[in-house]
Write a protein that holds these residues in place. Structure first.
Motif, PDB file in Angstrom:
ATOM      1  N   LEU A  90       8.609  -7.565   3.126  1.00  0.00           N
ATOM      2  CA  LEU A  90       7.503  -6.621   3.033  1.00  0.00           C
ATOM      3  C   LEU A  90       7.761  -5.383   3.897  1.00  0.00           C
ATOM      4  O   LEU A  90       7.345  -4.280   3.547  1.00  0.00           O
ATOM      5  N   GLU A  91       8.459  -5.549   5.003  1.00  0.00           N
ATOM      6  CA  GLU A  91       8.850  -4.382   5.820  1.00  0.00           C
ATOM      7  C   GLU A  91       9.803  -3.482   5.042  1.00  0.00           C
ATOM      8  O   GLU A  91       9.763  -2.253   5.175  1.00  0.00           O
ATOM      9  N   MET A  92      10.653  -4.096   4.251  1.00  0.00           N
ATOM     10  CA  MET A  92      11.566  -3.328   3.406  1.00  0.00           C
ATOM     11  C   MET A  92      10.768  -2.484   2.407  1.00  0.00           C
ATOM     12  O   MET A  92      11.077  -1.309   2.194  1.00  0.00           O
ATOM     13  N   ILE A  93       9.727  -3.070   1.812  1.00  0.00           N
ATOM     14  CA  ILE A  93       8.866  -2.319   0.900  1.00  0.00           C
ATOM     15  C   ILE A  93       8.111  -1.228   1.661  1.00  0.00           C
ATOM     16  O   ILE A  93       7.944  -0.107   1.166  1.00  0.00           O
ATOM     17  N   LYS A  94       7.678  -1.536   2.866  1.00  0.00           N
ATOM     18  CA  LYS A  94       6.951  -0.569   3.705  1.00  0.00           C
ATOM     19  C   LYS A  94       7.779   0.693   3.950  1.00  0.00           C
ATOM     20  O   LYS A  94       7.219   1.781   4.154  1.00  0.00           O
ATOM     21  N   THR A  95       9.087   0.565   3.890  1.00  0.00           N
ATOM     22  CA  THR A  95       9.985   1.701   4.121  1.00  0.00           C
ATOM     23  C   THR A  95       9.733   2.819   3.115  1.00  0.00           C
ATOM     24  O   THR A  95      10.046   3.981   3.379  1.00  0.00           O
ATOM     25  N   MET A  96       9.167   2.488   1.958  1.00  0.00           N
ATOM     26  CA  MET A  96       8.884   3.498   0.943  1.00  0.00           C
ATOM     27  C   MET A  96       7.977   4.605   1.475  1.00  0.00           C
ATOM     28  O   MET A  96       8.102   5.770   1.090  1.00  0.00           O
ATOM     29  N   SER A  97       7.047   4.240   2.365  1.00  0.00           N
ATOM     30  CA  SER A  97       6.067   5.220   2.825  1.00  0.00           C
ATOM     31  C   SER A  97       6.031   5.406   4.341  1.00  0.00           C
ATOM     32  O   SER A  97       5.305   6.257   4.835  1.00  0.00           O
TER      33      SER A  97
END
Length: 301
Positions: A90-97
């Motif tokens: 989920l931190e990897m996805i958080k990198t998007m924003s």
């Protein structure tokens, strides 16, 4: 059905999947961190208790690597490792924003001067790290360095998600290159006088071949990656190790250690073996933050 028609339909399906999934990823990425980690707890319950994602592999790997621990102790590590795996995904996805300020706060460096001193030697750098703690947020390093940063990765089958991942990395001035592109990129940089740092996550199992180098990793005889060492020697690159520590949920601390600033003077395979010792030390200190889901010891002599 002709191959051209099949490929066209397959690409259309890949684009449809991207259109359906992307909004979900974006919504996850804009969640405040406290909510993100509540969601991670829910994902953990699904992944561990309902789906049982690679649980047999994880359990076998931990038993092989940590036989001195009791079954109960290994079970605690197993559950913690799944919690961390969900957090990291989920931190990897958080990198998007995520903003540059936020990621710099959450992923810090204790001795950046060690790396910057190595830059002054005027050679490209091979950075060796493990699939440990947050290897995804290492891309924040590009906020602090002057060399061009390259991350070596395995290309994603869906070209739309592959482009998305590249765009996210580019936001932090990190350039992704595939393993097949690595040698050519290093060679071209050397010819054009471009100094770069190349990130090698070299702790997983290499492809089986007759030229594999065998070493003991966590007490088990296994083939190890030697590509980073061989490329560093061929193109006279300095080599540095990045150790990442999870301080608390959502916060990481990284430190550098120079493995070689005269790589050609080191006997073949010694540098790769030294790297594996560093990875072992990380794992023994806190095994719950290692990526146990891969079959690390699938090759045997």
């Amino acid at each position: 059905m002709s191959e051209t028609v099949y490929l066209h339909k397959n690409k259309g399906m890949q684009f449809l999947i991207y259109l359906l999934v992307y909004p979900i990823l974006w919504l996850i990425s804009i969640l405040p961190f406290p909510v993100l980690y509540l969601f991670s707890d829910f994902v953990y319950f699904l992944v561990y208790y309902v789906i049982g994602y690679r649980k047999k592999t994880v359990r076998k790997n931990i038993a092989l690597a940590l036989p001195h621990l009791s079954e109960q102790e290994r079970l605690i590590i197993e559950k913690k490792s799944y919690h961390h795996l969900c957090d990291m995904f989920l931190e990897m996805i958080k990198t998007m924003s995520i903003s540059e300020k936020e990621i710099n706060k959450r992923f810090s460096y204790t001795n950046l001067d060690v790396y910057l001193d190595l830059e002054k030697k005027g050679k490209s750098i091979a950075l060796m790290c493990a699939h440990y703690a947050s290897y995804e947020w290492v891309l924040s390093m590009n906020n602090h360095i002057t060399f061009k940063g390259y991350g070596i990765y395995k290309k994603i089958a869906n070209p739309y998600f592959d482009k998305l991942v590249k765009n996210i990395r580019a936001k932090f001035k990190a350039y992704l290159i595939t393993t097949k592109e690595t040698k050519t990129t290093i060679e071209q940089n050397a010819k054009n006088g471009v100094l770069g740092i190349f990130g090698f996550a070299s702790d997983q199992t290499p492809r089986r071949s007759d030229t594999m180098h065998w070493d003991s990793f966590l007490g088990i005889e296994t083939p190890i990656h030697t590509g980073a060492e061989m490329l560093a020697k061929r193109y006279d690159m300095n080599v540095i190790f990045l150790k990442v520590k999870k301080v608390k949920r959502g916060y990481y601390e990284a430190s550098f250690e120079v493995l070689a600033d005269d790589v050609k003077s080191i006997p073949d395979y010694k540098l790769s073996e030294n790297f594996m010792r560093k990875v072992e030390q990380q794992i023994y200190e806190a095994p719950e933050f290692y990526l146990w889901t891969h079959k690390r010891w699938k090759h045997k002599k």
